[in-house]
Each structure stands twice: as C-alpha cells, then as structure tokens.
Design a protein around this motif. Structure first.
Motif, PDB file in Angstrom:
ATOM      1  N   SER A 118      18.632  30.890 -14.596  1.00  0.00           N
ATOM      2  CA  SER A 118      19.907  31.593 -14.458  1.00  0.00           C
ATOM      3  C   SER A 118      19.659  33.086 -14.339  1.00  0.00           C
ATOM      4  O   SER A 118      18.626  33.599 -14.756  1.00  0.00           O
ATOM      5  CB  SER A 118      20.794  31.318 -15.680  1.00  0.00           C
ATOM      6  OG  SER A 118      20.169  31.765 -16.866  1.00  0.00           O
ATOM      7  N   ARG A 119      20.622  33.799 -13.780  1.00  0.00           N
ATOM      8  CA  ARG A 119      20.473  35.235 -13.606  1.00  0.00           C
ATOM      9  C   ARG A 119      20.289  35.952 -14.934  1.00  0.00           C
ATOM     10  O   ARG A 119      19.577  36.948 -15.013  1.00  0.00           O
ATOM     11  CB  ARG A 119      21.701  35.816 -12.910  1.00  0.00           C
ATOM     12  CG  ARG A 119      21.762  35.528 -11.417  1.00  0.00           C
ATOM     13  CD  ARG A 119      22.783  36.435 -10.776  1.00  0.00           C
ATOM     14  NE  ARG A 119      22.934  36.168  -9.354  1.00  0.00           N
ATOM     15  CZ  ARG A 119      23.576  36.975  -8.539  1.00  0.00           C
ATOM     16  NH1 ARG A 119      24.123  38.078  -8.998  1.00  0.00           N
ATOM     17  NH2 ARG A 119      23.692  36.689  -7.256  1.00  0.00           N
ATOM     18  N   THR A 123      18.982  30.286 -19.273  1.00  0.00           N
ATOM     19  CA  THR A 123      18.577  28.922 -18.921  1.00  0.00           C
ATOM     20  C   THR A 123      17.364  28.944 -18.009  1.00  0.00           C
ATOM     21  O   THR A 123      17.315  29.705 -17.040  1.00  0.00           O
ATOM     22  CB  THR A 123      19.735  28.191 -18.215  1.00  0.00           C
ATOM     23  OG1 THR A 123      20.863  28.158 -19.090  1.00  0.00           O
ATOM     24  CG2 THR A 123      19.344  26.764 -17.845  1.00  0.00           C
ATOM     25  N   TYR A 124      16.401  28.104 -18.329  1.00  0.00           N
ATOM     26  CA  TYR A 124      15.150  28.005 -17.563  1.00  0.00           C
ATOM     27  C   TYR A 124      14.757  26.543 -17.494  1.00  0.00           C
ATOM     28  O   TYR A 124      14.790  25.828 -18.501  1.00  0.00           O
ATOM     29  CB  TYR A 124      14.072  28.824 -18.266  1.00  0.00           C
ATOM     30  CG  TYR A 124      12.687  28.723 -17.662  1.00  0.00           C
ATOM     31  CD1 TYR A 124      12.237  29.662 -16.748  1.00  0.00           C
ATOM     32  CD2 TYR A 124      11.824  27.692 -18.034  1.00  0.00           C
ATOM     33  CE1 TYR A 124      10.966  29.579 -16.210  1.00  0.00           C
ATOM     34  CE2 TYR A 124      10.544  27.606 -17.499  1.00  0.00           C
ATOM     35  CZ  TYR A 124      10.122  28.544 -16.593  1.00  0.00           C
ATOM     36  OH  TYR A 124       8.852  28.459 -16.062  1.00  0.00           O
ATOM     37  N   LEU A 143      23.272  21.856 -16.122  1.00  0.00           N
ATOM     38  CA  LEU A 143      23.269  23.273 -16.442  1.00  0.00           C
ATOM     39  C   LEU A 143      24.363  23.573 -17.462  1.00  0.00           C
ATOM     40  O   LEU A 143      25.522  23.200 -17.262  1.00  0.00           O
ATOM     41  CB  LEU A 143      23.462  24.107 -15.180  1.00  0.00           C
ATOM     42  CG  LEU A 143      22.386  23.866 -14.106  1.00  0.00           C
ATOM     43  CD1 LEU A 143      22.661  24.713 -12.874  1.00  0.00           C
ATOM     44  CD2 LEU A 143      20.997  24.153 -14.667  1.00  0.00           C
ATOM     45  N   TYR A 149      22.355  30.640 -10.277  1.00  0.00           N
ATOM     46  CA  TYR A 149      20.992  30.275 -10.642  1.00  0.00           C
ATOM     47  C   TYR A 149      20.096  30.463  -9.418  1.00  0.00           C
ATOM     48  O   TYR A 149      20.560  30.450  -8.283  1.00  0.00           O
ATOM     49  CB  TYR A 149      20.918  28.821 -11.111  1.00  0.00           C
ATOM     50  CG  TYR A 149      21.635  28.564 -12.423  1.00  0.00           C
ATOM     51  CD1 TYR A 149      20.936  28.394 -13.606  1.00  0.00           C
ATOM     52  CD2 TYR A 149      23.034  28.499 -12.456  1.00  0.00           C
ATOM     53  CE1 TYR A 149      21.597  28.160 -14.798  1.00  0.00           C
ATOM     54  CE2 TYR A 149      23.696  28.275 -13.644  1.00  0.00           C
ATOM     55  CZ  TYR A 149      22.976  28.095 -14.820  1.00  0.00           C
ATOM     56  OH  TYR A 149      23.629  27.884 -16.000  1.00  0.00           O
TER      57      TYR A 149
END
Length: 321
Positions: A118-119, A123-124, A143, A149
């Motif tokens: 995510s920017r 979240t990865y 997500l 993303y």
C-alpha cells in the motif's frame, strides 16, 4: 547464491504520501506446480531496471516505475478490488507482440515473485501466484484497507538474452481510506514474540552492510529455517514513490559457512537519499514472519565517498511459501 550480494532495484509510479509498514506473516501453502527452492540465480544486470546488480552500485533510474520495459508489459487484469473482501488478483506478462508469456526462468524456487504494497506501507504482501497454461497468473488477495496499492512482478523470461525485470502497476482497493503514520526510526522491532535488531546503515549511492539479528525470549535464534533458498529476504520501499530494492543475503543454507542465525547479513545500496521501510522475511518453527524498520538515509553519496544512515519497526503482511 554467491557470497556477494544480489540486489534488485525497482520502483513504482506512485505520487502520494507514505506511512507505516508491515508485520505478521503467516505461512501459506505453496503455489501449485512450484518445487523446492533452488539455489539463487545471478541477478546482476545493468541499469536501469530489474535486479540492478551488486550492492556496490545504485541504478540511476530505479526499476518498477514502468508497466512496460524491454519489450515486456505487465497486464493487470484485476485493476480494482474491494477492501475487506477476498478477491482473485489476475495478471499476465505480455511480450512485444502482445502474446502472454508462458515460459519463465525459475529464480529462488519460483517462476515469478509478486510484491503488493500500500502507499502508506501499512500493508505488504510477498505472494507467489499460480500460472495457468495460457500465461495468466492468479492469486487470492484480501486487502484490509481502501486506497491505492502497487503491484510489482519480479521475473525473468525464458528467452535468449532476457534479463530479470520488475514491472509495476497500480491496484485500487475501494472503501473508506485513511492513511497511517510512518513509524519512527528504531534499531529493534518485535513480531510474534521475536525481537529483531538492525545493525548497519542504508546509504544512498554507496554499498552498506546490514545485519539483522533474531532473538526470542532474550535468546538468540540459531535454527532459522530456509525460506526460498535463504535464511532471510530483505525488501526496501522508498517513501513517496515506492522505489523498490530486493536484497539477497550473504551465503545460503548448506554452503558450509552460512549459519542459520541469529544474524542475517546483507549488502545494500539506496538509490537516493530519503526515508525507507525495510521488511525482513524469516522463517522459524515452520512459520514465515516479517519484521519491519523505518530508515532515514543521508544525502546522496558521490562515488568513492561515504554517507551513513539510521533505522526501525513493523505492520500488516501475508506470505506465500
């Protein structure tokens, strides 16, 4: 893998803010058709893209900013998903004639590695999708939050003269969006009862040594398990545009010299000054976990000079083995 480092430098065409990072990784079943991880293949290649060579040089233009490069295009067939709902993410790699590529070289035990972030870096995901016979890749994604993303496809076509590429595309997740704050730099972080300590500095324009040490309940972990052919994998994302570095550790399991912890060593070069989020994947007791750190680098270092930096922390993540 060579005892030297192998670095992937890519980037993403993102313009907005960045925030926090990433954390727990639960082990998920392997993608269909994948076999045991193979020894790391060489990733040395010239600028401007893909695995950008050894830690000694940073590429002038980080890769991953482009959806097309070297005659190949990332065709994201699922440009939008809904936050909080499991969706199937589908994509393909097309060649210069528009045909879907069906033959890839296996690297680190997989034909293709997919990174989703995510920017705001809350979240990865490090995913390993399944490829259909027609070249369409797919993987389930869930997500947790709305926003934009970046999808990174890291692969090497099985074609004469082909080199490793990392192509990027934007993925929208619909719903109410609220960016999180980036954690402050620190040299230790915890995840699922494990403490990971970062030593060393990530420097722009100059190779630096990074060692991440894993402990649990105050005791060093000396029985880390191989994950994708290594005791650890390190990804760095640059705040602001998601410039991406995939750094492989020194040595490999079974080479007679590399110990299974507590320390995992890397050589890395930041492509520029700025703030980065480091994500370390490591496996212990059958589960892959991710420790995250925020790192500030100094001014870009001209060749032959030195400029240090600092580090820390963690967040939401998923892994496929």
């Amino acid at each position: 893998m060579n005892t030297g480092v192998k670095i992937t430098v890519f980037a993403a065409a993102l313009a907005a803010t960045f925030g926090t990072a990433y954390g727990v990784g639960a082990a998920i079943d392997p993608a269909a058709g994948d076999q045991e991880p193979a020894a790391h293949a060489k990733h040395d290649r010239p600028a401007p893209s893909g695995h950008g060579g050894h830690g000694g040089h940073a590429n002038a233009t980080p890769a991953g900013l482009q959806i097309s490069e070297a005659g190949y295009t990332l065709d994201l067939k699922t440009p939008r998903v809904t936050a909080g709902e499991e969706s199937e993410l589908r994509f393909a790699i097309r060649d210069q004639d528009g045909h879907q590529v069906t033959s890839f070289r296996r690297e680190h035990g997989k034909e293709l590695h997919l990174i989703l972030a995510s920017r705001d870096l809350v979240t990865y995901r490090h995913l390993h999708p399944t490829r259909a016979a027609d070249g369409t890749w797919s993987t389930p994604v869930d997500l947790p939050a709305a926003g934009t993303y970046r999808v990174f496809a890291d692969f090497t076509p099985d074609a004469e003269g082909a080199t490793n590429l990392t192509l990027g595309a934007d993925l929208a997740s619909s719903g109410a969006y609220k960016a999180a704050a980036l954690p402050e730099p620190a040299t230790t972080t915890t995840i699922d009862g494990y403490t990971v300590t970062l030593n060393g500095a990530l420097s722009p324009g100059k190779a630096g040594e990074l060692t991440l040490s894993v402990s649990r309940d105050g005791r060093p972990v000396t029985d880390l398990e191989p994950y994708l052919g290594a005791y650890g994998h390190l990804v760095a994302l640059r705040s602001g545009d998601l410039a991406y570095l995939h750094v492989h550790p020194h040595g490999e399991p079974g080479d007679g010299t590399t110990k299974p912890g507590p320390g995992i060593s890397f050589t890395a070069t930041a492509p520029s000054a700025g703030t980065y989020r480091l994500f370390l994947d490591f496996k212990h007791n059958g589960t892959v976990r991710t420790a995250a750190f925020t790192v500030h680098t100094g001014k870009t270092t001209p060749a032959g000079t030195t400029k240090p930096a600092t580090s820390e922390e963690h967040s939401d993540s998923n892994h496929q083995r």
